[in-house]
Motif scaffolding. Structure first.
Motif, PDB file in Angstrom:
ATOM      1  N   THR A 176       4.336  -2.268  -7.432  1.00  0.00           N
ATOM      2  CA  THR A 176       3.286  -1.302  -7.115  1.00  0.00           C
ATOM      3  C   THR A 176       1.968  -1.711  -7.755  1.00  0.00           C
ATOM      4  OG1 THR A 176       4.982   0.439  -7.114  1.00  0.00           O
ATOM      5  CG2 THR A 176       2.680   1.151  -7.080  1.00  0.00           C
ATOM      6  N   MET A 186       0.494  -4.513  -5.633  1.00  0.00           N
ATOM      7  CA  MET A 186       0.020  -3.988  -4.365  1.00  0.00           C
ATOM      8  C   MET A 186      -1.302  -3.246  -4.525  1.00  0.00           C
ATOM      9  SD  MET A 186       2.012  -1.362  -1.805  1.00  0.00           S
ATOM     10  CE  MET A 186       1.719   0.053  -2.894  1.00  0.00           C
ATOM     11  N   TRP A 240      -4.118  -6.012   2.286  1.00  0.00           N
ATOM     12  CA  TRP A 240      -3.054  -5.012   2.151  1.00  0.00           C
ATOM     13  C   TRP A 240      -1.759  -5.497   2.803  1.00  0.00           C
ATOM     14  CZ3 TRP A 240      -2.471  -1.260  -1.077  1.00  0.00           C
ATOM     15  CH2 TRP A 240      -3.571  -0.567  -1.585  1.00  0.00           C
ATOM     16  N   VAL A 249       1.706  -6.488   0.525  1.00  0.00           N
ATOM     17  CA  VAL A 249       2.932  -5.720   0.762  1.00  0.00           C
ATOM     18  C   VAL A 249       4.054  -6.658   1.185  1.00  0.00           C
ATOM     19  CG1 VAL A 249       4.025  -4.026   2.281  1.00  0.00           C
ATOM     20  CG2 VAL A 249       1.784  -3.539   1.289  1.00  0.00           C
ATOM     21  N   ASN A 274       6.415   3.145  -3.199  1.00  0.00           N
ATOM     22  CA  ASN A 274       5.806   4.296  -2.535  1.00  0.00           C
ATOM     23  C   ASN A 274       6.700   5.517  -2.714  1.00  0.00           C
ATOM     24  OD1 ASN A 274       4.896   6.194  -0.619  1.00  0.00           O
ATOM     25  ND2 ASN A 274       4.315   4.629   0.849  1.00  0.00           N
ATOM     26  N   GLY A 288       4.852  -5.428   6.365  1.00  0.00           N
ATOM     27  CA  GLY A 288       3.517  -5.932   6.078  1.00  0.00           C
ATOM     28  C   GLY A 288       2.599  -5.838   7.285  1.00  0.00           C
ATOM     29  N   VAL A 302       1.483  -2.171   7.938  1.00  0.00           N
ATOM     30  CA  VAL A 302       0.477  -1.789   6.949  1.00  0.00           C
ATOM     31  C   VAL A 302      -0.880  -2.381   7.331  1.00  0.00           C
ATOM     32  CG1 VAL A 302      -0.281  -2.090   4.554  1.00  0.00           C
ATOM     33  CG2 VAL A 302       2.084  -1.434   5.043  1.00  0.00           C
ATOM     34  N   ASN A 361       0.592   6.455   0.966  1.00  0.00           N
ATOM     35  CA  ASN A 361       1.288   6.238  -0.299  1.00  0.00           C
ATOM     36  C   ASN A 361       0.656   7.082  -1.407  1.00  0.00           C
ATOM     37  OD1 ASN A 361       2.225   5.190  -2.769  1.00  0.00           O
ATOM     38  ND2 ASN A 361       2.408   3.124  -1.950  1.00  0.00           N
TER      39      ASN A 361
END
Length: 222
Positions: free
Chosen positions: A11, A14, A41, A45, A61, A155, A158, A174
């Protein structure tokens, strides 16, 4: 303990890279560009799923963790520990970004676009998380996002959602990702919707999965 550490690190990475791209874009007047932010992003991910999918499941998340538990793929007893690890990772990432870029006023905070009402943003974030969780639950093994397909699929969604919805809500999906920048930048005005809509969207994705797949589709081990 290793699973929780993996969730903290994943996390952190990310949020640091994703909101870091947004922060640098802010203070440089658009050097990264919106497509660049969306791609960042998606890639971070994807990378973290490959790095930690077989250790913690690569949730990163709180909404995903709760949805996996609701789907009977993850223990409810583990949910608070995972959520805490994810929030710690996000807050550490935002703290370092604040240290690195004190000129930033947003630190990549999830803010609703001017003229876009919060209730519309709530619906949009709910739908974005719905689509994200729909992909996650269908490409994961149990409660773990592992394998080439999971990394690319998650990915990509996102990246896709950040690309088209980013200008309106910053495409959070998230709660932990929204919490870190909000706390460190002081932009708390729209935080409520980013802490609620993703959970609802993720749970609706699980419900839809049960409607279109076998009756035992959400039992452990399927």
């Amino acid at each position: 303990m290793k699973r929780y550490i993996a969730e903290v690190i994943g996390t952190f990475a990310m949020v640091f890279c994703g909101t870091g791209a947004m922060t640098i874009n802010e203070i440089t007047g658009g050097a990264v560009t919106h497509p660049g932010v969306a791609i960042t992003w998606g890639l971070i991910v994807m990378a973290m799923i490959y790095a930690f999918g077989d250790i913690s499941g690569a949730h990163f998340n709180p909404a995903v963790t709760v949805a996996f538990a609701y789907a009977k793929k993850f223990s409810w007893r583990e949910v608070p520990k995972y959520v805490m690890a994810q929030c710690i990772g996000a807050i550490i990432a935002s703290s370092i970004l604040l240290f690195l870029f004190p000129a930033s006023e947003e630190l990549g905070a999830t803010l609703v676009a001017e003229g876009f009402e919060p209730y519309r943003a709530f619906v949009l974030e709910l739908l974005l998380t719905f689509f994200l969780m729909l992909v996650i639950i269908n490409v994961s093994t149990g409660a773990k996002e592992i394998g080439i397909i999971a990394g690319i699929a998650v990915g990509s969604v996102v990246l896709l959602e950040a690309m088209f919805a980013g200008p309106m809500t910053r495409a959070s999906m998230n709660p932990a990702r929204s919490l870190g920048p909000a706390l460190l930048s002081g932009n708390l005005q729209d935080l409520w919707l980013y802490l609620t809509a993703p959970f609802i969207g993720a749970l609706l994705a699980v419900v839809s999965c049960k409607l279109v797949k076998d009756e035992q589709c959400c039992d452990e081990g399927c």
